[in-house]
Write a protein that holds these residues in place. Structure first.
Motif, short mmCIF file in Angstrom:
data_model
loop_
_atom_site.label_atom_id
_atom_site.label_comp_id
_atom_site.label_asym_id
_atom_site.label_seq_id
_atom_site.Cartn_x
_atom_site.Cartn_y
_atom_site.Cartn_z
N ILE A 132 1.83 2.66 -2.12
CA ILE A 132 1.60 2.96 -1.24
C ILE A 132 1.53 4.70 -0.79
CG2 ILE A 132 3.87 3.50 0.58
CD1 ILE A 132 5.00 0.35 -0.75
N LEU A 133 1.71 4.89 -1.90
CA LEU A 133 1.40 6.91 -1.48
C LEU A 133 0.04 6.89 -1.53
CD1 LEU A 133 4.22 8.54 -4.44
CD2 LEU A 133 4.02 8.62 -1.85
N ASP A 134 -1.21 5.73 -2.08
CA ASP A 134 -2.52 6.06 -2.18
C ASP A 134 -2.82 6.01 -0.11
OD1 ASP A 134 -5.52 6.70 -3.31
OD2 ASP A 134 -5.10 4.62 -2.29
N ILE A 135 -2.03 5.21 0.21
CA ILE A 135 -2.64 5.06 1.32
C ILE A 135 -2.10 5.47 1.96
CG2 ILE A 135 -2.44 3.11 3.81
CD1 ILE A 135 -1.59 0.74 0.60
N PHE A 136 -1.02 6.05 2.26
CA PHE A 136 0.00 7.31 3.02
C PHE A 136 -1.25 8.34 2.63
CE2 PHE A 136 4.09 6.35 4.50
CZ PHE A 136 4.00 5.20 4.34
N ALA A 137 -2.06 9.42 1.59
CA ALA A 137 -2.83 9.54 1.39
C ALA A 137 -3.97 10.08 1.89
CB ALA A 137 -3.23 10.05 -0.06
N GLN A 138 -5.01 8.97 2.24
CA GLN A 138 -5.78 8.04 2.97
C GLN A 138 -5.75 8.63 4.46
OE1 GLN A 138 -7.62 4.91 1.77
NE2 GLN A 138 -7.17 4.41 -0.03
N HIS A 139 -4.25 7.75 4.64
CA HIS A 139 -4.17 8.21 6.67
C HIS A 139 -3.66 8.98 6.40
CE1 HIS A 139 -5.20 3.14 6.27
NE2 HIS A 139 -5.98 4.61 5.66
N ALA A 140 -3.10 9.99 6.36
CA ALA A 140 -2.25 10.92 6.85
C ALA A 140 -3.31 11.89 7.77
CB ALA A 140 -1.47 11.90 5.62
N LYS A 141 -2.97 12.67 8.25
CA LYS A 141 -4.25 13.62 9.64
C LYS A 141 -3.50 14.53 10.07
CE LYS A 141 -6.63 11.27 12.49
NZ LYS A 141 -8.45 11.95 11.77
#
Length: 495
Positions: free
Chosen positions: A179-188
């Motif tokens: 989940i942390l990896d997904i958040f890192a990809q999508h945070a703008k």
């Protein structure tokens, strides 16, 4: 040069190559392609869709003389993963749904799911999560499928990660890291990136590993001298200290950004503008609903955690009252506590709102679990006293029996479809009824030379009637105390 095929061709190829059961289609809609003709009117302008799918230049990756120059976002070699879950409570269907959600998370992160296994245990094994014997069987599955990563459906301790990796001989990550990896990809936004970085460092700190020179000690610990005194710090201790320093700096930066968000909220409260927060499970359709209600143009994608940064838009009730509508980060079962803490300033939008639109996916196999998971996080941020309307989205794709059950159990609920517009008018009317109304009813004959008061009455109050006479504008309005005092001198004698 790496060539990129179209998303529709990739979907057909993967669907042909891998069995249907290995994918997370139970949680995702069938039509994953976004069409401007079909979806443009509903979702508005997709401002950051083109940026997310753009080609990005990557240098220094090739081992040949020719360098790789262009790659498409997340179209690199996909990690091939095997999913592992431990079933401790509930039914077998609950465990399978949880693993299907983990598969959807893995695909959102850019992985290719090859297989998934579940083990029935009273509690996870303290050493290898699934026990030494089952870990050896998992190693055989990894070899058979050619996987290079194992993802566990739970948060593993540092010791469990190390020992399971020693057995399966490939990288092991847990649900939290995924989940942390997904958040890192999508945070703008700057705030979103800082919050994700803080959560990642909190997760990483107890899981640092050291070997070789990482465990050797630095010389020095005294005031100098020939051999220096004291054992000094090991390299891993130095790394931990630096991470703690970065975390402290990140917390200060987030606190400063929180101040800016609080100033905006105070301004809205000063102007007596009601606020509505959209909360709900990830991929339940919160951004689609925001676009349908306000035309915000927020990115809509059939993926988990597609949008992270909160969006606040101005909206208007059918009666003409202004209010703000805030889209918040999506929730998920077992949302990592690191993220709850890091995103607390963002989630305060929910706690400070006057009304919560709790969006749930009506087409999900188990929407009740989604409701329970979101309400758990709402309790964590202290928003249990805020009135709630349960918005059952995707009513056009949901089972009618499931809709009836939800509408019967949830007394304050309404079924809508952000895709087709079904139920949106009823939802707007419900919002108008639920929002707090100004406390004071006033009748005032405002001279035409004081048009600003009429404008304030429209912006800050609820206009019940309005009539233009020879002397001025005759208003019957409900307003707050401050504006009522400003209108008091213009109260007609007959009133």
């Amino acid at each position: 040069m790496t060539s990129s095929s179209s998303p529709s061709q990739d979907a057909k190829r993967l669907a042909h190559a891998y069995p249907e059961g290995l994918r997370a289609d139970a949680l995702m809609e069938e039509d994953v392609a976004w069409s401007h003709e079909i979806d443009g009117e509903r979702d508005g302008d997709q401002f950051d869709r083109s940026e997310r799918a753009a080609l990005r230049r990557v240098v220094g990756l090739s081992t040949e003389l020719e360098d790789v120059t262009e790659v498409e976002y997340r179209q690199l070699r996909l990690e091939r993963v095997v999913l592992v879950g431990v079933w401790t409570t509930g039914t077998a269907q609950d465990a399978e749904n949880s693993l299907a959600e983990l598969a959807a998370l893995a695909e959102t992160a850019g992985a290719l799911v090859l297989d998934g296994v579940i083990q029935r245990r009273d509690k996870p094994d303290a050493a290898t999560y699934i026990g030494s014997g089952k870990a050896a069987e998992l190693r055989d599955i990894v070899l058979e499928t050619g996987a290079d990563t194992v993802i566990c459906d739970g948060e593993l301790s540092p010791g469990q990660l190390i020992q399971l990796e020693d057995v399966v001989k490939v990288k092991v990550i847990d649900r939290t890291a995924l989940i942390l990896d997904i958040f890192a990809q999508h945070a703008k936004s700057r705030e979103g990136k800082a919050q994700v970085a803080l959560a990642q460092m909190q997760y990483m700190l107890p899981r640092l590993r050291g070997w070789g020179q990482s465990l050797s000690r630095q010389m020095g610990g005294g005031r100098g001298g020939l051999a220096t005194r004291g054992p000094g710090e090991t390299k891993i201790e130095t790394d931990r200290r630096r991470i703690r320093e970065k975390m402290a700096k990140m917390r200060r930066e987030i606190a400063e950004m929180k101040t800016g968000r609080e100033v905006k909220r105070q301004e809205r409260r000063r102007n007596k503008v009601p606020s509505v927060a959209i909360a709900g499970y990830t991929n339940a359709g919160k951004s689609s609903l925001l676009n349908r209600l306000t035309g915000a143009g927020v990115l809509v994608e059939n993926a988990l955690f597609a949008t992270l940064d909160p969006t606040v838009r101005r909206a208007e009730t059918p009666g003409g009252r202004l209010y703000t509508l805030a889209d918040t980060v999506g929730f998920v079962r077992h949302l990592p506590h690191h993220l709850v803490e890091a995103f607390r300033s963002t989630m305060e939008e929910v706690g400070d709102s006057d009304l919560i639109l709790h969006v749930v996916d009506g087409s999900h196999p188990n929407p009740e679990e989604q409701l329970a998971a979101v309400r758990e996080v709402i309790r964590d941020v202290g928003a249990t006293d805020v009135p709630e309307i349960v918005v059952i989205n995707k009513a056009d794709a949901a089972d009618p029996l499931v809709l009836q059950r939800l509408l019967r159990v949830e007394k304050r609920s309404i079924a809508v479809s952000a895709r087709t517009g079904q139920g949106i008018a009823e939802l707007l009317a419900r919002i108008d009824d639920e929002l707090p109304r100004p406390a004071v009813e006033v009748v005032a004959l405002v001279p035409y030379t004081h048009g600003k008061l009429v404008a304030r009455a429209h912006a800050e109050g609820e206009v019940l009637s309005e009539e233009h006479t020879a002397e001025g504008t005759l208003l019957k309005v409900r307003v707050h105390e401050e504006l009522a005092a400003d209108l008091a001198p213009y109260t007609p004698v007959s009133a």
